[in-house]
Design an enzyme around this catalytic site. Structure first.
Site, mmCIF file in Angstrom:
data_model
loop_
_atom_site.group_PDB
_atom_site.id
_atom_site.type_symbol
_atom_site.label_atom_id
_atom_site.label_comp_id
_atom_site.label_asym_id
_atom_site.label_seq_id
_atom_site.Cartn_x
_atom_site.Cartn_y
_atom_site.Cartn_z
ATOM 1 N N ILE A 1 1.334 5.708 11.118
ATOM 2 C CA ILE A 1 0.245 4.856 11.353
ATOM 3 C C ILE A 1 -0.464 4.871 10.169
ATOM 4 O O ILE A 1 -0.747 5.644 9.618
ATOM 5 C CB ILE A 1 -0.673 5.625 12.491
ATOM 6 N N CYS A 2 -0.654 3.402 9.811
ATOM 7 C CA CYS A 2 -1.653 3.232 8.640
ATOM 8 C C CYS A 2 -2.864 2.209 9.169
ATOM 9 O O CYS A 2 -2.996 2.297 10.524
ATOM 10 C CB CYS A 2 -1.156 2.305 7.496
ATOM 11 N N GLN A 3 -3.703 1.554 8.469
ATOM 12 C CA GLN A 3 -4.903 0.966 9.029
ATOM 13 C C GLN A 3 -4.403 -0.341 9.621
ATOM 14 O O GLN A 3 -4.905 -0.627 10.735
ATOM 15 C CB GLN A 3 -5.954 0.473 7.886
ATOM 16 N N GLY B 1 -0.766 -1.573 9.868
ATOM 17 C CA GLY B 1 0.733 -1.716 10.148
ATOM 18 C C GLY B 1 1.486 -2.460 9.089
ATOM 19 O O GLY B 1 2.579 -2.892 9.414
ATOM 20 N N PHE C 1 -3.944 1.585 13.130
ATOM 21 C CA PHE C 1 -4.984 2.133 13.723
ATOM 22 C C PHE C 1 -5.747 1.099 14.358
ATOM 23 O O PHE C 1 -6.294 1.334 15.634
ATOM 24 C CB PHE C 1 -5.905 2.836 12.720
#
Length: 159
Positions: free
Chosen positions: A102-104, A106, A131
């Protein structure tokens, strides 16, 4: 002293009809696995999968965190999740364990998931929308209540 000249022709600049180099890289990475949405990521976590938050501390502080997610910043991700690494995180049960990166938003997570698959995590994937999608889906977050979106339409550097 001047710079040494590059050999070969310079790459053509991206146009509206040709994707940028990073867009091509994302497309190639995403073609190697199936991505998951927020609901699927939550179900995988309930079934023993790992949610791995690779965002930098500043983003986690500003937007919040996913309770229970393992925080491993991007710069050490492969060392901590390589099933054969002596530096492997103890939460990794083995190479077949589902891992959702998971990043901010995608984007960086797609490249990270493809990299994890290359080091042997056969069920590594990433969260579509990152996220921001998790928060929009109304899934649990810890931290700021304004975590639903950063307002970005494209991935800025560092995501």
């Amino acid at each position: 002293m001047g710079r040494r000249p590059l050999t070969g022709p310079a790459p053509a600049p991206a146009t509206e009809t040709s994707p940028s180099g990073v867009d091509q890289l994302l497309e190639s990475a995403r073609a190697t696995y199936s991505r998951v949405d927020a609901g699927e990521a939550a179900m995988l976590a309930t079934a023993g999968g790992l949610l791995v938050d690779i965002r930098p501390a500043a983003q986690r502080a500003e937007f919040g965190e996913i309770p229970g997610a393992l925080v491993i910043e991007r710069n050490v991700l492969e060392w901590r999740l390589d099933p054969t690494s002596p530096h492997r995180h103890s939460a990794l049960a083995g190479p077949g364990q589902p891992v959702v990166v998971i990043c901010q938003a995608g984007y960086a997570s797609s490249l990270a998931a493809a990299s994890l698959r290359q080091v042997g995590l056969t069920n590594a994937t990433d969260l579509i929308g990152g996220f921001e999608a998790w928060a929009r889906a109304g899934l649990p977050i810890a931290g700021p209540s304004t975590a639903t979106s950063s307002g970005d339409l494209a991935p800025p550097v560092g995501r």
